[in-house]
Design an enzyme around this catalytic site. Structure first.
Site, PDB file in Angstrom:
ATOM      1  N   SER A 163       0.875  -1.234  -0.015  1.00  0.00           N
ATOM      2  CA  SER A 163       0.033   0.084   0.031  1.00  0.00           C
ATOM      3  C   SER A 163       0.962   1.287   0.122  1.00  0.00           C
ATOM      4  O   SER A 163       1.679   1.602  -0.824  1.00  0.00           O
ATOM      5  CB  SER A 163      -0.978  -0.032   1.123  1.00  0.00           C
ATOM      6  OG  SER A 163      -1.973   0.908   0.773  1.00  0.00           O
ATOM      7  N   ASP A 400      -9.055  -4.529  -6.171  1.00  0.00           N
ATOM      8  CA  ASP A 400      -8.538  -3.593  -5.248  1.00  0.00           C
ATOM      9  C   ASP A 400      -8.704  -2.179  -5.963  1.00  0.00           C
ATOM     10  O   ASP A 400      -8.082  -2.025  -7.019  1.00  0.00           O
ATOM     11  CB  ASP A 400      -6.950  -3.743  -5.025  1.00  0.00           C
ATOM     12  CG  ASP A 400      -6.494  -2.684  -4.225  1.00  0.00           C
ATOM     13  OD1 ASP A 400      -7.287  -2.022  -3.499  1.00  0.00           O
ATOM     14  OD2 ASP A 400      -5.369  -2.594  -4.127  1.00  0.00           O
ATOM     15  N   HIS A 430      -6.775  -5.647  -1.854  1.00  0.00           N
ATOM     16  CA  HIS A 430      -5.421  -4.980  -1.477  1.00  0.00           C
ATOM     17  C   HIS A 430      -4.345  -5.613  -0.740  1.00  0.00           C
ATOM     18  O   HIS A 430      -4.646  -6.403   0.175  1.00  0.00           O
ATOM     19  CB  HIS A 430      -5.955  -3.809  -0.578  1.00  0.00           C
ATOM     20  CG  HIS A 430      -5.144  -2.720  -0.649  1.00  0.00           C
ATOM     21  ND1 HIS A 430      -4.708  -2.081  -1.343  1.00  0.00           N
ATOM     22  CD2 HIS A 430      -4.513  -2.069   0.750  1.00  0.00           C
ATOM     23  CE1 HIS A 430      -3.915  -0.899  -1.192  1.00  0.00           C
ATOM     24  NE2 HIS A 430      -3.766  -1.108   0.320  1.00  0.00           N
TER      25      HIS A 430
END
Length: 465
Positions: A163, A400, A430
């Site tokens: 991320s 995602d 994710h």
């Protein structure tokens, strides 16, 4: 990306932790028996006259490090408290390469606190550039530890993140190629999008036509109630325990509540109860409030209050580090990274009142007049989704919403990218590749991990940087 470990049902299933906002990262579950360590990190790397330091937390996992001349993996903890060392697929990679794993907490999160008061002035040292230099300083510090203890002058290092920290991983390889042999950027959000409309477009796609329709209808009904009168506005907020939350922050909270399960590979958590409510002719607003009470509040460990301006204006460090992470992550968004999730012009699931102007008002309400991200500087410095870092693997899940702030197509021979496809029973959301591998994982997820393993081994053994 916005916001935000200890988490959720689906995270618990996949070995992940959460954050309070839709990008604030999760963390991998900790291993038992490992004790956190601390070292003195410089506060300001760019002012030679400022010698202040703070204690930065890290973990050492030498489970598979059988040869002290072997590789070292540096795992970057992101915009949330670090609950423990990296695990999941990171441990698999460590076992495959007999590597030492070091996990470093991000400045201003968890126990790595430079100040007891997070005033706007004190937050000035929370930047991408400072964080990247933290990593470089720590790497060089720990290489000296290895030399002192084992006489090894230089190990091969590899950096990993997911991320926001996936973006840091790619950016670190770009800026410090002489320090690491390569990088894994899982769901790495290297593009600081100012108007991130593709986030909601992907939520609609990933949740499916029927679910997106009922979620869209529910949000529209809530908007009607909120705008009808002050009394009806308060009545709808009471259903969500959100009486003290300003209208804009409440609408943003609702968007997070419906998108986070979709983002993290569990769209059925929100879709099943809402579709059932629609099929049964139940009140959709009450059904959504029940979902929030039963799932979002309990599993995500958050409340609507934590989205409010008055809550984010708190500057004192408290044991409630998740609340603190809200303020610090919004600071990063409001000053550098943006990732502002705004409503698309048509067929938006989130309220159309969540606009770029609303984000500007939010930033200024929390941090002061004029607070706004200079995303062009980050784009110029790091290259956005045309980044030129070599030996960097970019992975994204096809469900995602954050994939649209990352690298989805291979950029060069040394910058492979893989959008991981789910199957009929598994979403791929994710940072899916960092989860603990399971027998019933989709085949393309297994393929991606095989690719990653091969590239990690190849780059670690390469004579070139």
């Amino acid at each position: 990306m916005n916001k935000l470990k200890i988490f959720l049902f689906f995270f618990l299933i996949f070995g992940i932790v959460k954050s309070l906002d839709s990008a604030q990262i999760f963390r991998l579950h900790s291993k038992n028996g490992l004790t956190p360590k601390f070292w003195s990190q410089r506060l300001d790397h760019f002012n030679p006259l400022d010698t202040r330091t703070f204690e930065q937390q890290y973990y050492v996992d030498d489970t598979y490090w059988t040869d002290h001349s072997g590789p070292v993996f540096l795992y970057i903890s992101g915009e949330a408290p670090m609950e423990g060392p990296a695990d999941g697929f990171v441990s698999v990679l460590a076992e495959q390469n007999n590597a030492l794993v070091l996990s470093l907490e991000h400045r201003y999160y968890g126990k790595s606190q430079p100040f007891s008061e997070y005033t706007t002035e004190n937050l000035q040292f929370l930047t991408v550039e400072q964080a990247l230099t933290d990593l470089a300083q720590f790497l060089q510090y720990y290489q000296k530890v290895i030399k002192t203890n084992y006489g090894i002058e230089s190990n091969n290092w590899f950096i990993i993140g997911g991320s926001y920290s996936g973006a840091l991983s790619a950016w670190f390889r770009l800026k410090f190629p002489h320090l690491v042999k390569g990088s894994l950027a899982s769901s790495g959000v290297v593009n600081p999008v100012l108007e991130f409309v593709n986030f909601d477009k992907q939520i609609a796609t990933s949740s499916g036509t029927e679910c997106a329709g009922v979620l869209r209808k529910t949000v529209q009904l809530i908007d009607v109630e909120m705008d009808a009168s002050e009394e009806r506005n308060l009545a709808v907020k009471k259903l969500f325990n959100a009486e003290t939350v300003d209208d804009g922050s409440f609408r943003y909270y609702l968007a997070d509540a419906l998108s986070l399960p979709v983002q993290y590979s569990n769209h059925s958590a929100v879709c099943d109860p809402m579709i059932n409510a629609q099929n049964e002719g139940s009140d959709l607003i009450q059904a959504f409030a029940k979902y929030c009470q039963d799932f979002f509040y309990k599993i995500m460990k958050t409340t609507a209050d934590q989205y409010s301006n008055w809550y984010m204006q708190k500057t004192t460090t408290t044991p409630d580090n998740w609340a603190l992470a809200q303020r610090t992550w919004w600071w990063q968004k409001c000053t550098q990274l943006a990732y502002f999730q705004i409503a698309p012009t048509t067929n938006s699931i989130r309220s159309p009142k969540i606009t770029l102007e609303w984000h500007k008002e939010k930033c200024e309400a929390v941090f002061g007049t004029g607070t706004w991200p200079y995303v062009d500087k980050i784009i110029r410095e790091f290259g956005s989704n045309e980044i030129k870092s070599t030996n960097t693997y970019f992975s994204n899940g096809n469900n995602d919403p954050w994939q649209w702030a990352g690298v989805r197509s291979t950029l060069s021979e040394t910058q492979p990218a893989h959008v991981i496809l789910g199957d009929s029973t598994h979403d791929c959301g994710h940072c899916i590749d960092l989860h603990e591998p399971k027998e019933d994982d989709p085949q393309d997820l297994k393929n991606a991990r095989i690719e990653i393993s091969a590239y990690v081994k190849q780059w670690l053994n390469s004579e070139e940087n």
